[in-house]
Design a protein around this motif. Structure first.
Motif, PDB file in Angstrom:
ATOM      1  N   ARG A  62     -19.630  -0.996  19.178  1.00  0.00           N
ATOM      2  CA  ARG A  62     -18.347  -0.778  19.847  1.00  0.00           C
ATOM      3  C   ARG A  62     -18.474  -0.973  21.354  1.00  0.00           C
ATOM      4  O   ARG A  62     -17.593  -1.567  21.983  1.00  0.00           O
ATOM      5  CB  ARG A  62     -17.835   0.628  19.535  1.00  0.00           C
ATOM      6  CG  ARG A  62     -16.613   1.029  20.337  1.00  0.00           C
ATOM      7  CD  ARG A  62     -16.189   2.442  20.045  1.00  0.00           C
ATOM      8  NE  ARG A  62     -15.133   2.864  20.948  1.00  0.00           N
ATOM      9  CZ  ARG A  62     -14.535   4.052  20.900  1.00  0.00           C
ATOM     10  NH1 ARG A  62     -14.883   4.927  19.976  1.00  0.00           N
ATOM     11  NH2 ARG A  62     -13.593   4.368  21.770  1.00  0.00           N
ATOM     12  N   GLU A 144      -9.868   0.820  22.674  1.00  0.00           N
ATOM     13  CA  GLU A 144     -10.036   1.720  21.540  1.00  0.00           C
ATOM     14  C   GLU A 144      -9.230   1.240  20.339  1.00  0.00           C
ATOM     15  O   GLU A 144      -9.721   1.205  19.210  1.00  0.00           O
ATOM     16  CB  GLU A 144      -9.608   3.137  21.919  1.00  0.00           C
ATOM     17  CG  GLU A 144     -10.573   3.855  22.843  1.00  0.00           C
ATOM     18  CD  GLU A 144     -10.193   5.310  23.031  1.00  0.00           C
ATOM     19  OE1 GLU A 144      -9.332   5.797  22.267  1.00  0.00           O
ATOM     20  OE2 GLU A 144     -10.733   5.951  23.937  1.00  0.00           O
ATOM     21  N   TRP A 147     -10.770  -1.983  18.797  1.00  0.00           N
ATOM     22  CA  TRP A 147     -11.955  -1.720  18.008  1.00  0.00           C
ATOM     23  C   TRP A 147     -11.587  -1.155  16.634  1.00  0.00           C
ATOM     24  O   TRP A 147     -12.095  -1.604  15.596  1.00  0.00           O
ATOM     25  CB  TRP A 147     -12.874  -0.742  18.741  1.00  0.00           C
ATOM     26  CG  TRP A 147     -13.939  -0.129  17.895  1.00  0.00           C
ATOM     27  CD1 TRP A 147     -14.031   1.173  17.499  1.00  0.00           C
ATOM     28  CD2 TRP A 147     -15.075  -0.789  17.316  1.00  0.00           C
ATOM     29  NE1 TRP A 147     -15.137   1.368  16.715  1.00  0.00           N
ATOM     30  CE2 TRP A 147     -15.800   0.185  16.589  1.00  0.00           C
ATOM     31  CE3 TRP A 147     -15.538  -2.098  17.355  1.00  0.00           C
ATOM     32  CZ2 TRP A 147     -16.969  -0.133  15.904  1.00  0.00           C
ATOM     33  CZ3 TRP A 147     -16.709  -2.408  16.653  1.00  0.00           C
ATOM     34  CH2 TRP A 147     -17.405  -1.429  15.950  1.00  0.00           C
ATOM     35  N   ARG A 148     -10.678  -0.205  16.606  1.00  0.00           N
ATOM     36  CA  ARG A 148     -10.272   0.370  15.332  1.00  0.00           C
ATOM     37  C   ARG A 148      -9.537  -0.665  14.469  1.00  0.00           C
ATOM     38  O   ARG A 148      -9.695  -0.688  13.246  1.00  0.00           O
ATOM     39  CB  ARG A 148      -9.387   1.596  15.566  1.00  0.00           C
ATOM     40  CG  ARG A 148     -10.137   2.803  16.122  1.00  0.00           C
ATOM     41  CD  ARG A 148      -9.216   4.005  16.190  1.00  0.00           C
ATOM     42  NE  ARG A 148      -9.934   5.207  16.527  1.00  0.00           N
ATOM     43  CZ  ARG A 148     -10.065   5.675  17.753  1.00  0.00           C
ATOM     44  NH1 ARG A 148      -9.514   5.017  18.767  1.00  0.00           N
ATOM     45  NH2 ARG A 148     -10.733   6.790  17.993  1.00  0.00           N
ATOM     46  N   TYR A 152     -10.617  -1.569  10.686  1.00  0.00           N
ATOM     47  CA  TYR A 152      -9.707  -1.268   9.583  1.00  0.00           C
ATOM     48  C   TYR A 152      -9.270  -2.527   8.839  1.00  0.00           C
ATOM     49  O   TYR A 152      -9.146  -2.501   7.611  1.00  0.00           O
ATOM     50  CB  TYR A 152      -8.480  -0.515  10.093  1.00  0.00           C
ATOM     51  CG  TYR A 152      -8.760   0.902  10.517  1.00  0.00           C
ATOM     52  CD1 TYR A 152      -9.557   1.736   9.740  1.00  0.00           C
ATOM     53  CD2 TYR A 152      -8.211   1.428  11.683  1.00  0.00           C
ATOM     54  CE1 TYR A 152      -9.814   3.042  10.122  1.00  0.00           C
ATOM     55  CE2 TYR A 152      -8.458   2.731  12.074  1.00  0.00           C
ATOM     56  CZ  TYR A 152      -9.258   3.534  11.297  1.00  0.00           C
ATOM     57  OH  TYR A 152      -9.512   4.831  11.676  1.00  0.00           O
ATOM     58  N   TYR A 199     -16.637   6.800  10.322  1.00  0.00           N
ATOM     59  CA  TYR A 199     -16.007   8.085  10.653  1.00  0.00           C
ATOM     60  C   TYR A 199     -16.980   9.031  11.349  1.00  0.00           C
ATOM     61  O   TYR A 199     -16.572   9.848  12.171  1.00  0.00           O
ATOM     62  CB  TYR A 199     -15.408   8.723   9.403  1.00  0.00           C
ATOM     63  CG  TYR A 199     -14.047   8.161   9.077  1.00  0.00           C
ATOM     64  CD1 TYR A 199     -12.919   8.572   9.785  1.00  0.00           C
ATOM     65  CD2 TYR A 199     -13.887   7.193   8.089  1.00  0.00           C
ATOM     66  CE1 TYR A 199     -11.671   8.049   9.501  1.00  0.00           C
ATOM     67  CE2 TYR A 199     -12.640   6.660   7.800  1.00  0.00           C
ATOM     68  CZ  TYR A 199     -11.530   7.096   8.511  1.00  0.00           C
ATOM     69  OH  TYR A 199     -10.296   6.562   8.244  1.00  0.00           O
ATOM     70  N   LEU A 202     -16.668   7.945  14.903  1.00  0.00           N
ATOM     71  CA  LEU A 202     -15.443   8.455  15.526  1.00  0.00           C
ATOM     72  C   LEU A 202     -15.603   9.910  15.925  1.00  0.00           C
ATOM     73  O   LEU A 202     -15.153  10.326  17.006  1.00  0.00           O
ATOM     74  CB  LEU A 202     -14.263   8.308  14.564  1.00  0.00           C
ATOM     75  CG  LEU A 202     -13.775   6.902  14.240  1.00  0.00           C
ATOM     76  CD1 LEU A 202     -12.545   6.975  13.344  1.00  0.00           C
ATOM     77  CD2 LEU A 202     -13.447   6.122  15.512  1.00  0.00           C
ATOM     78  N   ASP A 249      -6.668   2.801   4.724  1.00  0.00           N
ATOM     79  CA  ASP A 249      -6.874   1.585   5.514  1.00  0.00           C
ATOM     80  C   ASP A 249      -5.656   0.672   5.507  1.00  0.00           C
ATOM     81  O   ASP A 249      -5.459  -0.125   6.433  1.00  0.00           O
ATOM     82  CB  ASP A 249      -8.085   0.816   4.982  1.00  0.00           C
ATOM     83  CG  ASP A 249      -9.395   1.544   5.230  1.00  0.00           C
ATOM     84  OD1 ASP A 249      -9.420   2.412   6.116  1.00  0.00           O
ATOM     85  OD2 ASP A 249     -10.387   1.254   4.528  1.00  0.00           O
ATOM     86  N   ASP A 252      -3.536   1.920   8.522  1.00  0.00           N
ATOM     87  CA  ASP A 252      -4.216   2.162   9.796  1.00  0.00           C
ATOM     88  C   ASP A 252      -4.316   0.906  10.652  1.00  0.00           C
ATOM     89  O   ASP A 252      -4.136   0.956  11.873  1.00  0.00           O
ATOM     90  CB  ASP A 252      -5.620   2.740   9.549  1.00  0.00           C
ATOM     91  CG  ASP A 252      -5.569   4.199   9.121  1.00  0.00           C
ATOM     92  OD1 ASP A 252      -4.513   4.817   9.300  1.00  0.00           O
ATOM     93  OD2 ASP A 252      -6.580   4.706   8.601  1.00  0.00           O
ATOM     94  N   GLU A 256      -2.866   0.349  14.587  1.00  0.00           N
ATOM     95  CA  GLU A 256      -3.678  -0.049  15.732  1.00  0.00           C
ATOM     96  C   GLU A 256      -3.187  -1.361  16.340  1.00  0.00           C
ATOM     97  O   GLU A 256      -3.193  -1.524  17.563  1.00  0.00           O
ATOM     98  CB  GLU A 256      -5.142  -0.176  15.309  1.00  0.00           C
ATOM     99  CG  GLU A 256      -5.766   1.091  14.750  1.00  0.00           C
ATOM    100  CD  GLU A 256      -5.761   2.243  15.737  1.00  0.00           C
ATOM    101  OE1 GLU A 256      -5.685   1.985  16.955  1.00  0.00           O
ATOM    102  OE2 GLU A 256      -5.820   3.408  15.293  1.00  0.00           O
ATOM    103  N   ASN A 398      -2.702   7.109  16.960  1.00  0.00           N
ATOM    104  CA  ASN A 398      -3.611   7.114  16.095  1.00  0.00           C
ATOM    105  C   ASN A 398      -3.679   7.874  15.187  1.00  0.00           C
ATOM    106  O   ASN A 398      -4.289   7.996  14.820  1.00  0.00           O
ATOM    107  CB  ASN A 398      -4.628   7.301  16.018  1.00  0.00           C
ATOM    108  CG  ASN A 398      -5.075   7.483  14.239  1.00  0.00           C
ATOM    109  OD1 ASN A 398      -4.810   7.355  13.553  1.00  0.00           O
ATOM    110  ND2 ASN A 398      -5.517   7.485  13.896  1.00  0.00           N
ATOM    111  N   THR A 400      -4.129   8.287  15.744  1.00  0.00           N
ATOM    112  CA  THR A 400      -4.485   8.265  16.706  1.00  0.00           C
ATOM    113  C   THR A 400      -4.226   8.442  17.587  1.00  0.00           C
ATOM    114  O   THR A 400      -4.953   8.413  18.459  1.00  0.00           O
ATOM    115  CB  THR A 400      -5.344   7.506  16.609  1.00  0.00           C
ATOM    116  OG1 THR A 400      -6.291   7.417  17.060  1.00  0.00           O
ATOM    117  CG2 THR A 400      -5.495   6.905  16.229  1.00  0.00           C
TER     118      THR A 400
END
Length: 414
Positions: A62, A144, A147-148, A152, A199, A202, A249, A252, A256, A398, A400
């Motif tokens: 990351r 952020e 990256w997520r 996902y 996770y 995270l 997923d 998500d 993002e 999010n 998040t």
């Protein structure tokens, strides 16, 4: 040699206290009954030890990704950071800010004004300016989200590819056919350990990521997810576990991606992605998850085995996760209701800031800017404010996450 001996001791300790077979397996089943043989792989607790180095690998990846890919990509999309005026260096005020409170009371402001020979207005201005310095910039929030999004979308694609031809993907009853003697494919094994490692990463990075108002809910979500993935693997709830991960997923990555375009100021794209996210989230989390997945783990499995400790714990964690789904869905529905039926949307109920005081600071700054704008620009800003709040809602931040600092481009109407 000594390190290997310590690892064996740790494994023996875990087998004795944590991985007791009567905890995680139905009555009459032992770990010896579930073991890898020939070309078949069966879940064993020791398989999850690889997730900790995987988590560290995700953190390192990351770090590289955000600097090599996300930052240049944010510039290409037009992400701009708001210029912040730095507070003047005042040691006494800085000490109070770091050691006591970011938002002093009125009596404390009076005392600080006397100590520093400032007016109360100057003290209030200094603290507002100092809080603004600690706000996360748009680039950080974009990185952020980027990256997520990448994880996902890859996880969802891989999970869907590995499950779409499996019978339990279409019929939840098949999750328990032959349980617990169910071998897992190599793709499902890596799907599990990669999700668990992610996770873990995270959770390890939660102290340095952007903090939000539902910070506690996010911590609970991460911990519950880690326990669910880990315990479901140990008890060979792999089939139903893959369905749980796929359901999450599926929405998500939409969330993002919408945040990414939100920070870049692409309003229409962000609105479209958010609508898609809201629909998928409400369908998967309020319909598919409780009426298909949880119904299977609560009732259909009882045709195969009698309840045991792992059964109660696993379902308790699933119900906790569903409670969080209802909480976030309620925020989404309430926000959409206000926008559609009342013609307005209140300020984001789940922003990136650590306190509502910082929201008030930003409002004050925007009101000061409004004095210099025409009435036409004010009306334009009011319209954009509605779409901005819709895109940047509590769950969009999010699940998040993050409030749109680019609103300064179009000042709000009074």
């Amino acid at each position: 040699m000594g390190c290997f001996f310590k690892l064996r001791q740790m494994e023996a300790l875990l087998d004795q206290w944590l991985w007791r077979q009567e905890y995680w397996l139905p009555p009459g089943i032992t770990w010896k009954d579930i073991k890898t043989s020939g070309d078949s792989r069966y879940p064993l607790p020791r398989d999850l030890l690889i997730t900790l180095p995987l988590a560290l690998g995700f953190i390192a990846l990351r770090y590289i990704f955000e600097r090599v890919v996300a930052v240049p990509f944010s510039r290409q999309l037009g992400v701009r950071d708001r210029i912040q005026v730095r507070a003047a260096p005042v040691p006494k005020l800085e000490a109070f800010y770091t050691q006591n409170s970011r938002q002093p009371s009125q009596s404390e402001i009076v005392i600080l004004a006397q100590q520093c020979d400032f007016t109360q207005r100057q003290i209030e201005t200094w603290f507002r300016c100092r809080r603004n310095q600690d706000r996360p910039c748009n680039t950080k929030k974009f990185c952020e989200a980027c990256w997520r999004f990448v994880f996902y979308i890859v996880a969802f694609s891989a999970g869907l590819t590995s499950l779409i031809d499996k019978p339990w993907f279409w019929d939840p009853k098949e999750c328990w056919n032959g349980y617990p003697y169910q071998a897992i494919a190599e793709a499902q094994y890596w799907y599990y350990v990669m999700e668990l490692g992610f996770y873990w990463s995270l959770l390890l990075c939660v102290s340095v990521d952007v903090k939000r108002k539902d910070f506690k809910e996010q911590i609970i979500h991460h911990i519950a997810t880690i326990f669910l993935i880990g315990l479901s693997y140990c008890g060979n709830y792999v089939r139903v576990g893959t369905l749980v991960m796929l359901v999450h997923d599926s929405s998500d990555f939409l969330m993002e991606s919408a945040k990414m375009f939100n920070y870049a100021g692409w309003r229409k794209t962000c609105d479209t992605l958010f609508v898609a996210f809201a629909v998928v989230f409400l369908v998967t989390r309020l319909v598919v998850f409780p009426f298909k997945v949880i119904h299977s783990t609560l009732f259909l499995c009882l045709d195969v085995f009698d309840p045991f400790f792992g059964y109660y714990l696993f379902n308790a964690l699933l119900l906790l996760l569903q409670a969080l789904h209802i909480f976030w869905a309620w925020l989404i529905i309430r926000m959409i209701y206000k926008f559609v039926f009342m013609g307005k949307v209140e300020r984001d109920e789940r922003s990136d800031e650590e306190s509502e005081v910082e929201e008030e600071d930003e409002e004050q700054e925007e009101e000061d800017d409004d004095k210099e704008e025409s009435s036409w620009e004010q009306g334009k800003g009011a319209l954009n404010s509605k779409f901005t709040t819709l895109a940047d809602n509590c769950v969009l931040k999010n699940l998040t996450k993050q409030r749109n600092n680019t609103s300064s481009r179009f000042p709000k109407a009074r």
